[in-house]
Motif scaffolding. Structure first.
Motif, PDB file in Angstrom:
ATOM      1  N   TYR A  41       0.823  -1.218   0.000  1.00 60.91           N
ATOM      2  CA  TYR A  41       0.000   0.000   0.000  1.00 60.91           C
ATOM      3  C   TYR A  41       0.854   1.264   0.000  1.00 60.91           C
ATOM      4  O   TYR A  41       0.420   2.309  -0.496  1.00 60.91           O
ATOM      5  N   ILE A  42       2.070   1.173   0.529  1.00 58.77           N
ATOM      6  CA  ILE A  42       2.980   2.319   0.474  1.00 58.77           C
ATOM      7  C   ILE A  42       3.508   2.495  -0.949  1.00 58.77           C
ATOM      8  O   ILE A  42       3.605   3.620  -1.466  1.00 58.77           O
ATOM      9  N   ASP A  43       3.839   1.388  -1.616  1.00 54.38           N
ATOM     10  CA  ASP A  43       4.272   1.475  -3.015  1.00 54.38           C
ATOM     11  C   ASP A  43       3.171   2.046  -3.890  1.00 54.38           C
ATOM     12  O   ASP A  43       3.432   2.843  -4.806  1.00 54.38           O
ATOM     13  N   ALA A  44       1.930   1.646  -3.625  1.00 51.08           N
ATOM     14  CA  ALA A  44       0.812   2.177  -4.406  1.00 51.08           C
ATOM     15  C   ALA A  44       0.646   3.675  -4.178  1.00 51.08           C
ATOM     16  O   ALA A  44       0.369   4.430  -5.119  1.00 51.08           O
ATOM     17  N   ALA A  45       0.824   4.115  -2.925  1.00 51.85           N
ATOM     18  CA  ALA A  45       0.714   5.552  -2.633  1.00 51.85           C
ATOM     19  C   ALA A  45       1.814   6.333  -3.338  1.00 51.85           C
ATOM     20  O   ALA A  45       1.567   7.430  -3.861  1.00 51.85           O
ATOM     21  N   ARG A  46       3.023   5.787  -3.372  1.00 49.65           N
ATOM     22  CA  ARG A  46       4.115   6.459  -4.088  1.00 49.65           C
ATOM     23  C   ARG A  46       3.817   6.529  -5.580  1.00 49.65           C
ATOM     24  O   ARG A  46       4.071   7.552  -6.237  1.00 49.65           O
ATOM     25  N   ALA A  47       3.280   5.435  -6.130  1.00 50.89           N
ATOM     26  CA  ALA A  47       2.975   5.406  -7.559  1.00 50.89           C
ATOM     27  C   ALA A  47       1.910   6.435  -7.931  1.00 50.89           C
ATOM     28  O   ALA A  47       1.909   6.958  -9.054  1.00 50.89           O
ATOM     29  N   LEU A  48       1.030   6.751  -7.006  1.00 47.24           N
ATOM     30  CA  LEU A  48      -0.008   7.755  -7.256  1.00 47.24           C
ATOM     31  C   LEU A  48       0.503   9.177  -7.083  1.00 47.24           C
ATOM     32  O   LEU A  48      -0.244  10.135  -7.294  1.00 47.24           O
ATOM     33  N   GLY A  49       1.754   9.315  -6.691  1.00 45.98           N
ATOM     34  CA  GLY A  49       2.342  10.643  -6.528  1.00 45.98           C
ATOM     35  C   GLY A  49       1.981  11.340  -5.235  1.00 45.98           C
ATOM     36  O   GLY A  49       2.103  12.570  -5.141  1.00 45.98           O
ATOM     37  N   ILE A  50       1.550  10.592  -4.243  1.00 51.89           N
ATOM     38  CA  ILE A  50       1.203  11.186  -2.947  1.00 51.89           C
ATOM     39  C   ILE A  50       2.473  11.649  -2.249  1.00 51.89           C
ATOM     40  O   ILE A  50       3.511  10.960  -2.294  1.00 51.89           O
ATOM     41  N   SER A  51       2.421  12.789  -1.609  1.00 49.27           N
ATOM     42  CA  SER A  51       3.607  13.356  -0.962  1.00 49.27           C
ATOM     43  C   SER A  51       4.063  12.489   0.203  1.00 49.27           C
ATOM     44  O   SER A  51       3.283  11.735   0.792  1.00 49.27           O
ATOM     45  N   LYS A  52       5.350  12.614   0.542  1.00 48.86           N
ATOM     46  CA  LYS A  52       5.909  11.831   1.637  1.00 48.86           C
ATOM     47  C   LYS A  52       5.237  12.162   2.968  1.00 48.86           C
ATOM     48  O   LYS A  52       4.994  11.282   3.787  1.00 48.86           O
ATOM     49  N   ALA A  53       4.952  13.449   3.182  1.00 45.07           N
ATOM     50  CA  ALA A  53       4.307  13.849   4.435  1.00 45.07           C
ATOM     51  C   ALA A  53       2.922  13.221   4.559  1.00 45.07           C
ATOM     52  O   ALA A  53       2.525  12.753   5.632  1.00 45.07           O
ATOM     53  N   ARG A  54       2.170  13.200   3.446  1.00 45.31           N
ATOM     54  CA  ARG A  54       0.829  12.608   3.490  1.00 45.31           C
ATOM     55  C   ARG A  54       0.909  11.099   3.703  1.00 45.31           C
ATOM     56  O   ARG A  54       0.109  10.517   4.450  1.00 45.31           O
TER      57      ARG A  54
END
Length: 214
Positions: free
Chosen positions: A110-123
């Protein structure tokens, strides 16, 4: 007929000064949580994470109670000084625990998916990772409260915590130590309250962790 006027005990006279003690314990917990959020994530890694962990290793190498006694004694004592010293000492184990929990979450899908969506590190850190490590954070906040209570009472018993005239269980032990065989309750009651409160907070922490991880 004579009127009998009850003479208030020193602790009763000081009851109006209990608020600073409560605020100090609350400030200790809040400051520890803030430092967790800033330094305990382990998510960003790199130089900052390495520097923080070297500081944690250094703090683990120090004898915490002895450092607290020396620093508070040299500075001149005082409740807020004791709180500040305990905040610094508490952050080392708490930082390592929370960092380990974050590192366990970082490689999950789920962290890899969040990174792939371009979500910021803080979020990612505060919206996605924090809810998953919240049981550990809350459990350790409760445990820190218990440790703070015991350590602050110990410093007060040594005359390095609260000022004379401030209600505190450790200070009550210090003031009543000479009347142990005259009035044992003067020592047994504050000592028992320290033990009961500390054990209760530990049990609450264990229960809270189990409840939130179900």
């Amino acid at each position: 007929m004579s009127l009998t006027v009850p003479i208030p005990t020193p602790s009763a006279v000081r009851s109006h000064r209990r608020l600073p003690v409560v605020i100090a314990l609350a400030a200790l917990v809040v400051l520890v949580v803030v430092i967790w959020a800033v330094f305990g994530s382990g998510y960003l890694g790199g130089l900052v994470d390495a520097a923080v962990m070297r500081w944690v290793d250094f703090m683990f190498a120090l004898p915490g109670p002895l450092v607290a006694i020396v620093v508070v004694g040299v500075v001149g004592g005082g409740y807020w000084t004791a709180v500040a010293v305990l905040v610094v000492l508490f952050t080392a184990p708490d930082t390592r625990i929370v960092r380990s929990a974050v590192l366990a979450q970082r490689p999950l899908p789920y962290i890899d998916a969040a990174r792939a969506l371009g979500i910021s590190k803080a979020r990612i850190l505060f919206v996605h990772i924090l809810p998953n490590i919240l049981p550990i954070v809350l459990a350790y906040v409760v445990l820190d409260f218990a440790f703070a209570l015991v350590n602050l009472a110990g410093l007060s018993f040594l005359g390095l915590g609260v000022e004379p005239g401030t209600p505190d269980w450790g200070r009550m032990l210090f003031e009543n130590r000479n009347i142990l065989f005259v009035n044992p309750l003067g020592l047994l009651f504050p000592a028992g309250m320290i033990i009961v409160t500390a054990v209760s907070m530990n049990l609450i922490g264990d229960w809270l962790f189990g409840k939130l991880t179900q």
